[in-house]
Design an enzyme around this catalytic site. Structure first.
Site, short mmCIF file in Angstrom:
data_model
loop_
_atom_site.label_atom_id
_atom_site.label_comp_id
_atom_site.label_asym_id
_atom_site.label_seq_id
_atom_site.Cartn_x
_atom_site.Cartn_y
_atom_site.Cartn_z
CG HIS A 152 -3.26 -5.07 3.47
ND1 HIS A 152 -3.07 -4.38 2.52
CD2 HIS A 152 -3.81 -6.23 2.96
CE1 HIS A 152 -3.12 -5.08 1.26
NE2 HIS A 152 -3.70 -6.11 1.46
CG ASP A 191 -1.64 -1.43 1.40
OD1 ASP A 191 -2.57 -1.63 0.38
OD2 ASP A 191 -1.41 -1.93 2.39
#
Ligand code: NAX
Length: 328
Positions: free
Chosen positions: A187, A159
């Site tokens: 996440h 990410d």
């Protein structure tokens, strides 16, 4: 010559495993002067494919690769492990309830945490990639009472890297001009990529962007939904980029963050920034000598606060769910 570092990879026969193992064996995880031994853990149905991958690893004649063991026994796979990459997990299938998903993963990450507790080396470092990564890491950590909690981490580096790339593109900058970007929280789609403290070529990135609408309506959703966009385009989930992020995560943890920068890691909260102690949430961290520290003292705007709180709330809910299922 140095003694080899034992690296255990679970889910070795999967697509991330296939993208990851060759990079570990070639020295990209721990450096060009560190020999490695690979211990591959798979479920019985995955063993044959893992053996095929091991044949290909042999065929690369990597000078740093000092051996490969393949097993479906977690106690063997984690025996003497210095680094463990927990990639294999139970994916959500159609019609599966969240409780079923958490239970199935509790059945994987509980025993693996215990095997790490009982058999890994004293300096064990664990990265959980398999989803739901933060909560799987929490489950494993809770089953390893003898291992310091901070050795269990979850991957938000993909990410982080996605956010760096999107921001660089927006500003016409190169990725290595972007520093101090942060992924906060889980996440998952609630994660919050924060550019308010980020820098582009030494200047504040949020000021350089100067477009809150782009931030809220394009940047944040693009980063958060990137995994789904990859599946849509490729017909399969992110694999090489996920493996790359796993390499980056461990490499940074072991070798340190550069001066004037930090990275994002899912780590056990010490209560910083109002994140409840004990949950595994993504934070800005600096690393040095194989240890990390959560970056302290950042000012959190209302824009950021709402988004961090929402993602952290999701982690609290996941923790409460695995607690009530008796998984931790
Ligand atoms: P694959 O389905 O290709 O491979 C998973 C492998 O794990 C299979 O070979 C399976 O046999 C094995 N496995 C299942 N249970 C196991 C167990 N108990 N012990 C050992 N091995 C076991 O999935 P892949 O695309 O490689 O993705 C792996 C995991 O990474 C998934 O959970 C996925 O959701 C997660 N991801 C996490 C990311 C992150 O940023 N944290 C990004 C990429 C990826 O989506």
């Amino acid at each position: 010559t140095r003694t080899p570092v034992n690296v255990t990879v679970t889910g070795a026969a999967g697509q991330i495993g296939y993208a990851l193992l060759f990079r570990i064996a070639s020295g990209q995880l721990l450096g060009a002067d560190t020999p490695v031994k690979l211990n591959l853990l798979e479920i019985p149905q995955g063993l044959k494919a893992a053996e095929g991958t091991a044949m290909e690893l042999d065929d690369c004649a990597f000078p740093l690769l000092r051996g490969i063991e393949i097993t479906d026994d977690a106690n063997k796979a984690f025996d003497g492990a210095n680094v463990a990459l927990l990639v294999g997990a139970r994916p959500r299938t159609a019609g599966m309830e969240r409780g079923d998903l958490l239970s199935a993963n509790g059945g994987i990450f509980g025993p693996q945490g215990k095997a790490i507790n009982d058999h890994a080396a004293d300096d064990i470092k664990v990265l959980v990639v398999g989803n739901p990564a933060n909560t799987n890491a929490l489950i494993a950590q809770q089953h390893a009472p003898d291992v310091p909690a901070e050795r269990f981490t979850a991957m938000t580096r993909l990410d982080h890297n996605r956010a760096v790339a999107q921001l660089a593109k927006k500003l016409g900058a190169s990725v290595d001009d972007i520093k101090k970007l942060t992924i906060w929280g889980n996440h998952s789609a609630t994660q919050y990529p924060d550019i308010f403290h980020a820098e582009v070529a030494g200047k504040n990135a949020a000021e350089a962007v100067n477009d809150e609408k782009w931030l809220a309506e394009e940047f944040i959703p693009t980063v958060a939904k990137r995994g789904a966009a990859i599946i849509e385009a490729r017909g399969a989930s992110s694999a090489a980029s996920a493996a790359n992020a796993a390499i980056d995560h461990v490499h940074t943890w072991v070798n340190g963050t550069p001066e004037g920068d930090w990275t994002s890691m899912g780590v056990v909260s010490d209560g910083s920034y109002g994140v409840p102690e004990g949950i595994i949430s993504s934070f800005p961290v600096t690393t040095k000598d194989g240890r990390f520290e959560i970056v302290q003292g950042l000012e959190i705007s209302d824009f950021s606060r709402t988004r961090i709180d929402a993602s952290v709330q999701e982690l609290i809910d996941e923790r409460d769910a695995v607690r009530s299922l008796g998984l931790i």
